[in-house]
Design a protein around this motif. Structure first.
Motif, PDB file in Angstrom:
ATOM      1  N   HIS A 316       0.788  -1.132  -0.034  1.00  0.00           N
ATOM      2  CA  HIS A 316      -0.057  -0.257   0.224  1.00  0.00           C
ATOM      3  C   HIS A 316       0.852   1.325   0.032  1.00  0.00           C
ATOM      4  CE1 HIS A 316      -3.436  -2.220   0.616  1.00  0.00           C
ATOM      5  NE2 HIS A 316      -3.017  -2.943   1.920  1.00  0.00           N
ATOM      6  N   SER A 317       2.150   1.230   0.150  1.00  0.00           N
ATOM      7  CA  SER A 317       2.994   2.352   0.234  1.00  0.00           C
ATOM      8  C   SER A 317       4.352   2.186  -0.532  1.00  0.00           C
ATOM      9  CB  SER A 317       3.363   2.718   1.799  1.00  0.00           C
ATOM     10  OG  SER A 317       4.167   1.536   2.309  1.00  0.00           O
ATOM     11  N   SER A 318       5.128   3.203  -0.132  1.00  0.00           N
ATOM     12  CA  SER A 318       6.364   3.016  -0.854  1.00  0.00           C
ATOM     13  C   SER A 318       7.381   1.947  -0.375  1.00  0.00           C
ATOM     14  CB  SER A 318       7.213   4.374  -0.849  1.00  0.00           C
ATOM     15  OG  SER A 318       7.251   4.580   0.626  1.00  0.00           O
ATOM     16  N   ASP A 319       7.023   1.396   0.852  1.00  0.00           N
ATOM     17  CA  ASP A 319       7.733   0.402   1.767  1.00  0.00           C
ATOM     18  C   ASP A 319       7.242  -0.972   1.228  1.00  0.00           C
ATOM     19  OD1 ASP A 319       9.142   2.176   2.995  1.00  0.00           O
ATOM     20  OD2 ASP A 319       7.892   2.130   4.805  1.00  0.00           O
ATOM     21  N   SER A 320       8.339  -1.602   0.978  1.00  0.00           N
ATOM     22  CA  SER A 320       8.159  -3.353   0.737  1.00  0.00           C
ATOM     23  C   SER A 320       7.668  -3.922   2.035  1.00  0.00           C
ATOM     24  CB  SER A 320       9.207  -3.955  -0.071  1.00  0.00           C
ATOM     25  OG  SER A 320      10.409  -3.919   1.018  1.00  0.00           O
ATOM     26  N   LEU A 321       7.196  -5.263   2.042  1.00  0.00           N
ATOM     27  CA  LEU A 321       6.947  -6.036   3.055  1.00  0.00           C
ATOM     28  C   LEU A 321       8.476  -6.108   3.876  1.00  0.00           C
ATOM     29  CD1 LEU A 321       4.695  -8.901   1.605  1.00  0.00           C
ATOM     30  CD2 LEU A 321       4.081  -6.977   2.906  1.00  0.00           C
ATOM     31  N   GLY A 322       9.628  -6.581   3.111  1.00  0.00           N
ATOM     32  CA  GLY A 322      10.855  -6.507   3.718  1.00  0.00           C
ATOM     33  C   GLY A 322      11.044  -5.368   4.486  1.00  0.00           C
ATOM     34  N   GLU A 323      11.006  -4.239   3.880  1.00  0.00           N
ATOM     35  CA  GLU A 323      11.237  -2.913   4.428  1.00  0.00           C
ATOM     36  C   GLU A 323      10.305  -2.605   5.888  1.00  0.00           C
ATOM     37  OE1 GLU A 323      12.896  -0.468   0.697  1.00  0.00           O
ATOM     38  OE2 GLU A 323      10.884  -0.573   1.246  1.00  0.00           O
ATOM     39  N   ILE A 324       8.903  -3.046   5.566  1.00  0.00           N
ATOM     40  CA  ILE A 324       8.138  -2.825   6.797  1.00  0.00           C
ATOM     41  C   ILE A 324       8.739  -3.908   7.991  1.00  0.00           C
ATOM     42  CG2 ILE A 324       5.756  -3.337   7.484  1.00  0.00           C
ATOM     43  CD1 ILE A 324       4.874  -2.600   4.672  1.00  0.00           C
ATOM     44  N   ALA A 325       9.023  -5.032   7.597  1.00  0.00           N
ATOM     45  CA  ALA A 325       9.352  -5.941   8.725  1.00  0.00           C
ATOM     46  C   ALA A 325      10.639  -5.300   9.248  1.00  0.00           C
ATOM     47  CB  ALA A 325       9.706  -7.390   8.245  1.00  0.00           C
ATOM     48  N   LYS A 326      11.528  -4.870   8.572  1.00  0.00           N
ATOM     49  CA  LYS A 326      12.886  -4.301   9.247  1.00  0.00           C
ATOM     50  C   LYS A 326      12.458  -3.069   9.934  1.00  0.00           C
ATOM     51  CE  LYS A 326      17.275  -2.088   7.827  1.00  0.00           C
ATOM     52  NZ  LYS A 326      18.028  -1.652   6.701  1.00  0.00           N
ATOM     53  N   LYS A 327      11.615  -2.290   9.629  1.00  0.00           N
ATOM     54  CA  LYS A 327      11.045  -1.184  10.540  1.00  0.00           C
ATOM     55  C   LYS A 327      10.524  -1.476  11.746  1.00  0.00           C
ATOM     56  CE  LYS A 327      10.723   2.229   6.843  1.00  0.00           C
ATOM     57  NZ  LYS A 327       9.952   3.503   6.134  1.00  0.00           N
ATOM     58  N   LEU A 328       9.806  -2.471  11.650  1.00  0.00           N
ATOM     59  CA  LEU A 328       9.160  -3.170  13.132  1.00  0.00           C
ATOM     60  C   LEU A 328      10.004  -4.242  13.664  1.00  0.00           C
ATOM     61  CD1 LEU A 328       5.638  -4.307  11.314  1.00  0.00           C
ATOM     62  CD2 LEU A 328       6.221  -2.297  12.912  1.00  0.00           C
ATOM     63  N   GLN A 329      11.295  -4.147  13.516  1.00  0.00           N
ATOM     64  CA  GLN A 329      12.231  -4.955  13.944  1.00  0.00           C
ATOM     65  C   GLN A 329      11.998  -6.394  13.988  1.00  0.00           C
ATOM     66  OE1 GLN A 329      13.028  -2.432  17.584  1.00  0.00           O
ATOM     67  NE2 GLN A 329      14.961  -1.616  16.599  1.00  0.00           N
ATOM     68  N   LEU A 330      11.213  -6.814  13.116  1.00  0.00           N
ATOM     69  CA  LEU A 330      10.675  -8.148  13.393  1.00  0.00           C
ATOM     70  C   LEU A 330      11.590  -9.115  12.744  1.00  0.00           C
ATOM     71  CD1 LEU A 330       7.062  -7.861  12.150  1.00  0.00           C
ATOM     72  CD2 LEU A 330       7.685  -8.667  14.338  1.00  0.00           C
ATOM     73  N   GLU A 331      11.740 -10.258  13.052  1.00  0.00           N
ATOM     74  CA  GLU A 331      12.697 -11.486  12.540  1.00  0.00           C
ATOM     75  C   GLU A 331      11.711 -12.141  11.587  1.00  0.00           C
ATOM     76  OE1 GLU A 331      15.845 -14.278  14.439  1.00  0.00           O
ATOM     77  OE2 GLU A 331      13.818 -15.610  14.739  1.00  0.00           O
TER      78      GLU A 331
END
Length: 478
Positions: A316-331
């Motif tokens: 839905h945004s400029s962020d990819s799923l990988g980038e979202i996971a990284k920002k959320l500090q998720l493994e």
């Protein structure tokens, strides 16, 4: 001569080195019986690296678990562990054996479809993560944790994801629309599950759709944010397995097979499968129905590229799923099975007889049965290799079906008719390549009191450049 498609497999050097050594193979069959499964586990490193590189590309904290249910050998587990992988276990015996092999409990997860009390007791005692599927499992784990007076690390398996307003069905896991209320009532607003230590979310999508996995991951990421607002921290999201690999050298083989199967099922050409089985396809009123129910043996996107296609998706945004996971500090975790075993194994069987049936089909009976090369796929669509023991005068090419040793009409090892340069003789060898992932073990049975196939591990040690039967170790003795 024929409309039969060839399905030329991708093979590794070690397979051809071994197939050149008929004397060694005969010695192994004489010692262990037919069939035998031979594993060479070095290719697991290439497969593992394919995934690790993508996670590093996205700078994601990650953990890769080998789905042990795909192959029961200890040799494959040892190799996965040496690469730094965790092990996904699906039974008490799988879990216990991993502990006995010296693998730390923190590197083991339990995803068994049915978790009996003994398995839960052991996992809680050692501190391994349990992926929970339903409320009854939550109750049992809480009871066991109370008895042991310690917390149990748990994750929730989620299902019921939405794709383009259509709900994806699975018999496994908590429904996405109900899990929020369940967690809120029992983990946040009450003390019902005080000893269940929530760690993360898990899903496993049936089939091999990249799009479905993108939507599942996106919805798990959103749910983790909702839980965070309620004070429950998600440490990981596990995307499961089902990551495609490639069996075939040529896309054209795959396309031609699909074309010819439709023609044969529609009776527009001669049959290419036993009793003209459609492998999921059928004609009614002259119209083709159904879909092919085999593994997609050729795919343009596999392994690490498959994972990249999931993580790079921008919902839905400029962020990819990988980038979202990284920002959320998720493994991000995953559990490859079949694809981790690409190029790792082959199955060798001895020819027992040849005959012509009442329909004029040539049948070649092998000393093995259909469960020793069987997965959820409707057929194993890969050409075998025939190792002829004697080089005789040139003979006519033949078309054959390979049949098995069970007293069942349907014990046909390959439903696809196979074209060969000449008819195999009794005691010739037939080699099925790339069978380590699910094909060898997942449905293997010992009906008629037939012994299960021996699993051998080959370390490719040579003496004076020669392969010796002593270089093959029975996996049971590892």
């Amino acid at each position: 001569m024929t409309n039969l498609p060839s399905m030329t497999p991708i093979t590794s050097l070690w397979m051809h080195e071994l197939m050149e050594e008929k004397t060694v193979l005969n010695e192994l069959l004489e010692k262990y019986g037919s069939p035998i499964n031979i594993h060479q586990v070095d290719p697991m490193e290439i497969n593992f690296t394919s995934y690790r590189n993508v996670f590093e590309e996205f700078e994601l904290k990650h953990k890769i678990f080998f789905a042990r249910k795909a192959n029961k050998t200890k040799g494959a587990v040892q190799k996965a562990h040496s690469l730094g992988m965790g092990i996904d276990t699906a039974s008490l015996r799988e879990y216990t054996q991993c502990l006995e092999m010296g693998i730390e409990a923190s590197d083991l997860i339990v995803t068994a479809a049915v978790k009996n009390r003994k398995l839960i007791e052991k996992a809680v005692h050692h501190g391994s993560l349990l992926i929970l599927d339903n409320e009854d499992e939550c109750d049992l784990v809480q009871t066991v944790a109370e008895e042991q007076n310690k917390k149990a690390a748990i994750g929730f398996r989620i299902s019921g994801f939405f794709l383009n307003e259509k709900k994806l069905y699975s018999r496994f896991g908590f429904d996405l629309l109900e899990i929020d209320d369940f967690i809120t009532k029992n983990f946040i607003e009450s003390s019902r599950y005080t000893l269940l230590d929530y760690k993360g979310l898990h899903f496993h999508i049936n089939g091999y759709s990249i799009e479905e996995r993108r939507f599942a991951l996106a919805q798990c990421l959103a749910f983790s944010q909702l839980l965070s607002k309620k004070g429950l921290k998600t440490e990981f999201i596990d995307i499961g397995g089902g990551i495609l690999m490639n069996y075939l050298k040529n896309e054209s083989d795959w396309d031609y097979f699909n074309q010819q199967l439709r023609k044969s099922v529609g009776k527009k050409t001669s049959e290419i499968t036993y009793e003209n089985q459609g492998l999921g396809l059928e004609t009614m009123g002259g119209i083709m129905h159904g879909e092919l129910k085999t593994y997609p043996f050729w795919s343009p996107v596999t392994k690490g590229d498959f994972l990249r296609e999931i993580l790079s998706h921008k919902p839905h945004s400029s962020d990819s799923l990988g980038e979202i996971a990284k920002k959320l500090q998720l493994e991000i975790r995953m559990e490859p099975g079949r694809s981790m075993l690409d190029q790792v194994g082959l199955t060798v069987a001895r020819v027992a007889f040849r005959k012509v049936d009442s329909k004029g089909n040539r049948l070649v009976g092998l000393e093995m049965n259909m469960t020793q090369m069987l997965s959820g796929s409707a057929d194993f669509l890969v050409d075998p290799f025939v190792l002829y023991q004697k080089e005789e005068a040139e003979e006519d090419a033949v078309e054959v079906y390979f049949t098995g040793a069970y007293c069942l009409e349907r014990d046909i090892l390959l439903k696809r008719k196979i074209a060969l340069p000449k008819l195999p003789q009794v005691d010739d060898l037939v080699v099925f390549v790339n069978t380590a992932g699910y094909m060898m073990h997942f449905f293997e049975s010992s009906a008629h009191l037939f012994p299960l196939a021996t699993n051998l591990i080959w370390n490719r040690t040579t003496e004076n450049g020669k392969i010796n039967s002593a270089h093959f170790q029975n996996d049971e003795n590892l």
